[in-house]
Design a protein around this motif. Structure first.
Motif, PDB file in Angstrom:
ATOM      1  N   SER A   1       0.848  -1.194   0.000  1.00 35.22           N
ATOM      2  CA  SER A   1       0.000   0.000   0.000  1.00 35.22           C
ATOM      3  C   SER A   1       0.878   1.236   0.000  1.00 35.22           C
ATOM      4  O   SER A   1       1.727   1.391   0.886  1.00 35.22           O
ATOM      5  N   PHE A   2       0.682   2.109  -0.978  1.00 37.61           N
ATOM      6  CA  PHE A   2       1.428   3.362  -1.020  1.00 37.61           C
ATOM      7  C   PHE A   2       0.985   4.258   0.142  1.00 37.61           C
ATOM      8  O   PHE A   2       1.789   4.990   0.716  1.00 37.61           O
ATOM      9  N   THR A   3      -0.304   4.178   0.494  1.00 41.06           N
ATOM     10  CA  THR A   3      -0.821   5.011   1.584  1.00 41.06           C
ATOM     11  C   THR A   3      -0.211   4.599   2.917  1.00 41.06           C
ATOM     12  O   THR A   3       0.256   5.444   3.695  1.00 41.06           O
ATOM     13  N   GLN A   4      -0.210   3.281   3.213  1.00 39.37           N
ATOM     14  CA  GLN A   4       0.362   2.810   4.475  1.00 39.37           C
ATOM     15  C   GLN A   4       1.868   3.038   4.524  1.00 39.37           C
ATOM     16  O   GLN A   4       2.423   3.348   5.580  1.00 39.37           O
ATOM     17  N   ALA A   5       2.541   2.885   3.386  1.00 36.40           N
ATOM     18  CA  ALA A   5       3.985   3.145   3.349  1.00 36.40           C
ATOM     19  C   ALA A   5       4.267   4.610   3.678  1.00 36.40           C
ATOM     20  O   ALA A   5       5.217   4.924   4.403  1.00 36.40           O
ATOM     21  N   ALA A   6       3.440   5.523   3.164  1.00 39.33           N
ATOM     22  CA  ALA A   6       3.628   6.944   3.452  1.00 39.33           C
ATOM     23  C   ALA A   6       3.441   7.219   4.938  1.00 39.33           C
ATOM     24  O   ALA A   6       4.211   7.984   5.539  1.00 39.33           O
TER      25      ALA A   6
ATOM     26  N   ARG B   1       3.913   5.065   7.406  1.00 36.90           N
ATOM     27  CA  ARG B   1       5.051   4.479   8.123  1.00 36.90           C
ATOM     28  C   ARG B   1       6.268   5.384   8.055  1.00 36.90           C
ATOM     29  O   ARG B   1       6.984   5.570   9.045  1.00 36.90           O
ATOM     30  N   LEU B   2       6.515   5.954   6.883  1.00 39.17           N
ATOM     31  CA  LEU B   2       7.725   6.750   6.672  1.00 39.17           C
ATOM     32  C   LEU B   2       7.552   8.212   7.084  1.00 39.17           C
ATOM     33  O   LEU B   2       8.534   8.955   7.135  1.00 39.17           O
ATOM     34  N   GLY B   3       6.317   8.628   7.319  1.00 43.89           N
ATOM     35  CA  GLY B   3       6.068  10.016   7.696  1.00 43.89           C
ATOM     36  C   GLY B   3       6.250  10.990   6.549  1.00 43.89           C
ATOM     37  O   GLY B   3       6.714  12.120   6.746  1.00 43.89           O
ATOM     38  N   VAL B   4       5.889  10.546   5.331  1.00 40.12           N
ATOM     39  CA  VAL B   4       6.028  11.405   4.149  1.00 40.12           C
ATOM     40  C   VAL B   4       4.700  11.426   3.394  1.00 40.12           C
ATOM     41  O   VAL B   4       3.765  10.701   3.716  1.00 40.12           O
ATOM     42  N   ARG B   5       4.626  12.267   2.358  1.00 41.02           N
ATOM     43  CA  ARG B   5       3.432  12.327   1.531  1.00 41.02           C
ATOM     44  C   ARG B   5       3.378  11.107   0.599  1.00 41.02           C
ATOM     45  O   ARG B   5       4.410  10.550   0.238  1.00 41.02           O
ATOM     46  N   GLN B   6       2.174  10.743   0.218  1.00 43.25           N
ATOM     47  CA  GLN B   6       2.029   9.623  -0.712  1.00 43.25           C
ATOM     48  C   GLN B   6       2.689   9.931  -2.051  1.00 43.25           C
ATOM     49  O   GLN B   6       3.234   9.042  -2.704  1.00 43.25           O
ATOM     50  N   SER B   7       2.679  11.199  -2.439  1.00 40.18           N
ATOM     51  CA  SER B   7       3.336  11.579  -3.694  1.00 40.18           C
ATOM     52  C   SER B   7       4.839  11.336  -3.625  1.00 40.18           C
ATOM     53  O   SER B   7       5.469  10.989  -4.633  1.00 40.18           O
TER      54      SER B   7
ATOM     55  N   GLN C   1       7.035   8.950  -6.023  1.00 37.51           N
ATOM     56  CA  GLN C   1       8.234   9.486  -6.682  1.00 37.51           C
ATOM     57  C   GLN C   1       9.453   8.602  -6.424  1.00 37.51           C
ATOM     58  O   GLN C   1      10.228   8.305  -7.341  1.00 37.51           O
ATOM     59  N   HIS C   2       9.619   8.152  -5.175  1.00 40.71           N
ATOM     60  CA  HIS C   2      10.760   7.290  -4.849  1.00 40.71           C
ATOM     61  C   HIS C   2      10.694   5.970  -5.631  1.00 40.71           C
ATOM     62  O   HIS C   2      11.709   5.492  -6.153  1.00 40.71           O
ATOM     63  N   VAL C   3       9.502   5.384  -5.683  1.00 41.19           N
ATOM     64  CA  VAL C   3       9.358   4.120  -6.406  1.00 41.19           C
ATOM     65  C   VAL C   3       9.632   4.326  -7.889  1.00 41.19           C
ATOM     66  O   VAL C   3      10.339   3.525  -8.522  1.00 41.19           O
ATOM     67  N   ARG C   4       9.119   5.403  -8.450  1.00 44.64           N
ATOM     68  CA  ARG C   4       9.329   5.675  -9.874  1.00 44.64           C
ATOM     69  C   ARG C   4      10.819   5.880 -10.178  1.00 44.64           C
ATOM     70  O   ARG C   4      11.341   5.345 -11.182  1.00 44.64           O
ATOM     71  N   ARG C   5      11.527   6.603  -9.302  1.00 41.82           N
ATOM     72  CA  ARG C   5      12.958   6.833  -9.531  1.00 41.82           C
ATOM     73  C   ARG C   5      13.759   5.549  -9.383  1.00 41.82           C
ATOM     74  O   ARG C   5      14.732   5.324 -10.120  1.00 41.82           O
ATOM     75  N   LEU C   6      13.348   4.691  -8.442  1.00 44.39           N
ATOM     76  CA  LEU C   6      14.048   3.410  -8.296  1.00 44.39           C
ATOM     77  C   LEU C   6      13.796   2.529  -9.518  1.00 44.39           C
ATOM     78  O   LEU C   6      14.715   1.844  -9.999  1.00 44.39           O
ATOM     79  N   GLU C   7      12.577   2.544 -10.028  1.00 43.02           N
ATOM     80  CA  GLU C   7      12.281   1.779 -11.245  1.00 43.02           C
ATOM     81  C   GLU C   7      13.069   2.333 -12.428  1.00 43.02           C
ATOM     82  O   GLU C   7      13.550   1.567 -13.280  1.00 43.02           O
TER      83      GLU C   7
END
Length: 287
Positions: free
Chosen positions: A18-23, A25-31, A35-41
């Motif tokens: 879940s992108f929402t739950q990951a955000a 957990r990390l204390g960041v915005r879902q956007s 962005q992090h996932v897109r850059r890693l891909e």
């Protein structure tokens, strides 16, 4: 080549799906997560997740990246600790629920002990409900367990669904009460199973009670009845009960890390172990 921040985000999404739950957990915005996932891909040149408006799933390349990401982050943290000279010390009272008895949690704890030899780690294995009670009483510093219903606390490790499991040869008689294999109170899974059956109006009986997961698994393998269990950690020798048995849906469950607040001196060690569990969370699944 791979940014540690992007790898941490990748692991958070992989473990929660879940992108929402990951955000959260990390204390960041879902956007930021997207962005992090897109850059890693972009960096890998591979698609790591398939996603739509309803679900997120790892691709084969994403599954491969899990192990690489964990090892890269472990080495990164080792180097940071070595050159900054920070050493975690003290006594840490860690509680893990019975759900993890048959997983690779010992590997995570072994790695933690190797990285932090000056931490005196004290492990308690108990029912999730009991661990939450001990944490509230100040007897534990960190707990890895199921989240209690209506309890918002805890850092999600992963989200799963509960299913009915039993021996492959087991056949349920629709005219007789459902034979249940359950933890004793205050087991969270027990309460959810009984509530689901009562909502359906399905009669039940207790066929086996044990505070040990190994005890429950032995009873289930012997064909004594059915048990509610996390889909991602179904023990060997047991299978999902077919839908034609007519058992009610059990719903979802969150496995979380919850910090105690009674001993501030234990916080650095608790933070370090929590980071190790989150980094190695995929090893807690039995698929």
């Amino acid at each position: 080549m791979y940014d540690p921040a992007q790898l941490r985000t990748f692991l958070a999404v992989a473990q929660t799906l879940s992108f929402t739950q990951a955000a959260r957990r990390l204390g960041v915005r879902q956007s930021t997560v997207s962005q992090h996932v897109r850059r890693l891909e972009d960096a890998t040149g591979r698609l790591l997740f398939t996603r739509d408006t309803h679900s997120v799933e790892l691709t084969e390349d994403g599954e491969a990246m899990l192990g690489f990401a964990r090892r890269i982050l472990e080495v990164h943290e080792q180097a940071a600790a070595f050159f900054t000279g920070t050493r975690v010390r003290g006594r840490l009272r860690f509680g893990a629920s019975e759900d993890f008895v048959l997983t690779r949690l010992p590997e995570i704890l072994e790695g933690f002990r190797y990285e932090h030899p000056e931490v005196d780690l004290e492990l308690t294995v108990e029912l999730s409900g009991t661990l939450h009670e001990q944490l509230a009483a100040g007897k534990l510093d960190l707990v890895l367990a199921k989240r209690r219903p209506q309890d918002p606390r805890g850092e999600p490790v992963w989200h799963d669904r509960l299913v009915w499991i039993g021996a492959e040869r087991l056949r349920l008689d629709p005219d007789r009460p459902v034979p249940l294999i359950v933890y004793p109170p205050p087991g969270i899974t027990r309460a959810l199973a009984l509530r689901a059956l009562e909502r359906q109006g399905r009669p039940w009986r207790i066929a086996c009670t044990s505070g040990s997961l190994n005890g429950l698994v032995a009873a289930a393998r012997a064909g004594l009845g059915v048990m509610a269990h996390s889909h991602g950690m179904i023990p060997p020798g047991l299978v999902r009960v077919p839908e034609r048995a007519g058992l009610p849906e059990l719903g979802q469950v969150d496995f979380v890390l919850v910090h105690g607040r009674h001993r501030p001196s234990a916080q650095p060690a608790a933070d370090a172990l929590a980071a190790a569990v989150l980094a190695g969370g995929e090893r807690l699944h039995r698929r």
